[in-house]
Design a protein around this motif. Structure first.
Motif, PDB file in Angstrom:
ATOM      1  N   SER A   1       1.142  -1.113   0.186  1.00 54.71           N
ATOM      2  CA  SER A   1       0.244   0.298  -0.449  1.00 54.71           C
ATOM      3  C   SER A   1       0.808   1.625   0.046  1.00 54.71           C
ATOM      4  CB  SER A   1      -1.055   0.180   1.110  1.00 54.71           C
ATOM      5  OG  SER A   1      -1.992   1.476   1.501  1.00 54.71           O
TER       6      SER A   1
ATOM      7  N   SER B   1      -6.682  -1.368   1.589  1.00 52.29           N
ATOM      8  CA  SER B   1      -6.753  -1.175   2.226  1.00 52.29           C
ATOM      9  C   SER B   1      -7.159  -0.056   3.119  1.00 52.29           C
ATOM     10  CB  SER B   1      -5.216  -0.698   2.671  1.00 52.29           C
ATOM     11  OG  SER B   1      -4.654  -0.005   3.550  1.00 52.29           O
TER      12      SER B   1
ATOM     13  N   GLU C   1      -6.777  -5.370   3.110  1.00 55.68           N
ATOM     14  CA  GLU C   1      -6.349  -5.306   4.756  1.00 55.68           C
ATOM     15  C   GLU C   1      -6.411  -3.595   5.339  1.00 55.68           C
ATOM     16  OE1 GLU C   1      -1.934  -5.708   3.605  1.00 55.68           O
ATOM     17  OE2 GLU C   1      -2.267  -3.504   4.032  1.00 55.68           O
TER      18      GLU C   1
ATOM     19  N   ASN D   1      -5.156  -1.364   8.044  1.00 57.17           N
ATOM     20  CA  ASN D   1      -3.732  -0.344   7.978  1.00 57.17           C
ATOM     21  C   ASN D   1      -4.237  -0.372   9.295  1.00 57.17           C
ATOM     22  OD1 ASN D   1      -1.658   0.982   8.151  1.00 57.17           O
ATOM     23  ND2 ASN D   1      -2.405   2.131   6.937  1.00 57.17           N
TER      24      ASN D   1
ATOM     25  N   ASN E   1       4.239  -2.834   9.945  1.00 57.43           N
ATOM     26  CA  ASN E   1       4.516  -1.217   8.749  1.00 57.43           C
ATOM     27  C   ASN E   1       5.145  -0.558   8.848  1.00 57.43           C
ATOM     28  OD1 ASN E   1       3.101   0.744   7.412  1.00 57.43           O
ATOM     29  ND2 ASN E   1       0.990   0.841   7.776  1.00 57.43           N
ATOM     30  N   ARG E   2       5.641   0.175   7.883  1.00 57.80           N
ATOM     31  CA  ARG E   2       6.838   1.094   8.603  1.00 57.80           C
ATOM     32  C   ARG E   2       5.951   2.526   8.953  1.00 57.80           C
ATOM     33  NH1 ARG E   2      12.110   2.678   7.341  1.00 57.80           N
ATOM     34  NH2 ARG E   2      11.761   4.102   6.803  1.00 57.80           N
TER      35      ARG E   2
ATOM     36  N   VAL F   1      12.337  -5.541   2.291  1.00 61.73           N
ATOM     37  CA  VAL F   1      13.055  -6.282   1.496  1.00 61.73           C
ATOM     38  C   VAL F   1      12.996  -5.779  -0.018  1.00 61.73           C
ATOM     39  CG1 VAL F   1      11.043  -8.051  -0.374  1.00 61.73           C
ATOM     40  CG2 VAL F   1      10.760  -7.659   2.312  1.00 61.73           C
ATOM     41  N   HIS F   2      13.971  -5.481  -0.478  1.00 62.24           N
ATOM     42  CA  HIS F   2      14.831  -4.609  -1.510  1.00 62.24           C
ATOM     43  C   HIS F   2      14.897  -5.032  -2.959  1.00 62.24           C
ATOM     44  CE1 HIS F   2      14.775  -0.743   0.330  1.00 62.24           C
ATOM     45  NE2 HIS F   2      14.252  -0.664   0.602  1.00 62.24           N
TER      46      HIS F   2
ATOM     47  N   ALA G   1       7.419  -1.771  -1.431  1.00 61.36           N
ATOM     48  CA  ALA G   1       7.100  -0.418  -1.599  1.00 61.36           C
ATOM     49  C   ALA G   1       8.757   0.625  -1.648  1.00 61.36           C
ATOM     50  CB  ALA G   1       6.329   0.700   0.029  1.00 61.36           C
ATOM     51  N   SER G   2       8.505   0.611  -0.560  1.00 60.87           N
ATOM     52  CA  SER G   2      10.454   1.569  -1.298  1.00 60.87           C
ATOM     53  C   SER G   2      10.974   1.504  -2.295  1.00 60.87           C
ATOM     54  CB  SER G   2      11.555   1.555   0.057  1.00 60.87           C
ATOM     55  OG  SER G   2      10.058   2.036   0.773  1.00 60.87           O
TER      56      SER G   2
ATOM     57  N   TYR H   1       9.902   3.155  -5.275  1.00 60.90           N
ATOM     58  CA  TYR H   1       9.863   4.350  -5.376  1.00 60.90           C
ATOM     59  C   TYR H   1      11.201   4.451  -5.776  1.00 60.90           C
ATOM     60  CZ  TYR H   1       4.978   6.024  -2.982  1.00 60.90           C
ATOM     61  OH  TYR H   1       4.339   6.008  -2.203  1.00 60.90           O
TER      62      TYR H   1
END
Ligand SMILES: Cc1cc2nc3c(=O)[nH]c(=O)nc-3n(C[C@H](O)[C@H](O)[C@H](O)COP(=O)(O)O)c2cc1C
Length: 332
Positions: free
Chosen positions: A21, A107, A132, A134, A198-199, A248-249, A268-269, A272
């Motif tokens: 999300s 979400s 989901e 959040n 979550n972050r 997770v990258h 997500a990151s 981006y």
């Protein structure tokens, strides 16, 4: 050729990489790009409780003097001016569902079980495959105990899941006083999945301007370890699926989380930073690794290093550096 098919929340995914999300899943065009890049599913950006409540207030004002009803009012609130957030969100679900074939998980950001749960059935009607939740309660209210806080999580999930038939997942933080047992208790409700963890917005300090600022918005690869540890500890100890998120990258990170016992990962990151197409690279890395290790399916290795199955379960609980790092080279 490796088969990455995965069942998550009872939904069939072509692989276990889910777009988490964020604004990256906020439009139909973005969702199409994610599908094209290979995402197994997407979780839409959250609709925030504050947004929903603001609208409720507006609706109440518009309906002064009339009895207050929830769901049906949506049909009557067809004001010509600006399309409201909720309506926009339901439209996004509908349009995404007809534009792509991968599952669409809606979400909602929520911290109370009040008032807005009608929205869950509107989301279901719009065609979402799952929801989901959040949820985040920062335990800073000194008048509320951990039991009070935990009750809020349970009230929310119970209330939402009693409104709808599609699967519900809870995306939570690690701010529980007894994290392991609390996650297990949550998994024993009617939820189908837990998303760990979550972050959040993290405050920082600007020492020159003497003010509070934003910390890093995007995660870095070293942020994976918290969720990795807890996925490994909780795998096979919860009554629902586990989605691993934060840090997770790369394809290697996906493999790590699957070995720890995650059913899927949410990213997500990295999207981006590198764009949606990076999912294809991650998938390629997972496939090559599976081929190299002769794993035909994800089930062949999922959870192999989960604490319960591990030959060294203590490794997941090690907390102090002690002797282990006594040889660590110091700067002279
Ligand atoms: C810019 C940004 C916006 C986000 N918005 C949401 C959101 O609306 N709802 C939500 O549940 N998580 C949101 N997240 C959290 C992500 O879904 C994800 O769980 C978190 O960033 C950890 O994954 P990552 O390390 O791959 O970024 C957001 C993250 C970022 C970076």
């Amino acid at each position: 050729m490796a088969n990455l098919e995965t069942i998550y929340l009872g939904l069939k995914l072509k692989n276990p990489i889910v777009a988490a999300s964020s604004e990256m899943t906020g439009s139909v065009e973005d969702i199409q790009k994610l599908e094209k890049a290979g995402a197994g599913a997407v979780v839409l950006k959250s609709l925030f409780e504050e947004e929903i409540q603001m609208e409720m207030e507006q609706m109440k004002q518009q309906m002064t003097g009339k009895p207050y009803v929830y769901p049906e009012t949506m049909d009557y609130m067809d004001e010509p001016v600006e399309e409201d957030q909720v309506r926009k969100y339901l439209r996004l679900i509908k349009e995404a569902k007809s534009a792509v074939n991968i599952p669409i998980i809606a979400s909602i950001n929520c911290v109370s079980s009040q008032k807005w749960t009608y929205l869950a059935s509107e989301i279901e009607k719009a065609g979402a495959d799952a929801i989901e939740l959040n949820m985040f309660i920062l335990p800073t209210d000194f008048s509320r105990s951990s039991v009070d806080n935990e009750k809020i999580y349970h009230d929310v999930v119970n209330q939402v899941s009693s409104e709808i038939d599609i699967p519900v997942a809870a995306k939570v933080s690690y701010y529980f006083s007894d994290l392991g047992p609390a996650l297990r208790r949550l998994s024993e409700t009617r939820i189908s999945g837990l998303t760990l963890f979550n972050r959040f917005f993290a405050p920082d300090i600007d020492i020159d301007d003497m003010k509070v600022t934003n910390g890093h918005v995007l995660s870095s690869p070293s942020d994976i370890h918290l969720s990795l540890r807890w996925v490994a500890i909780m795998a096979n100890r919860v009554e629902c699926d586990i989605a691993a998120t934060t840090g997770v990258h790369s394809g290697r990170d996906v493999i790590k989380q699957l070995l720890a016992g995650a059913d899927v990962v949410q990213v997500a990151s990295v999207l981006y930073r590198n764009g949606a197409t990076y999912i294809a690279e991650m998938l390629q890395e997972v496939e090559s690794w599976m081929d190299k290790h002769k794993y035909a399916t994800v089930e062949d290795f999922r959870g192999r290093l989960a604490q319960e199955k591990s030959t060294n379960p203590a490794a997941w609980e090690r907390a102090q550096f002690m002797r282990h790092f006594s040889h660590f080279v110091r700067h002279k």
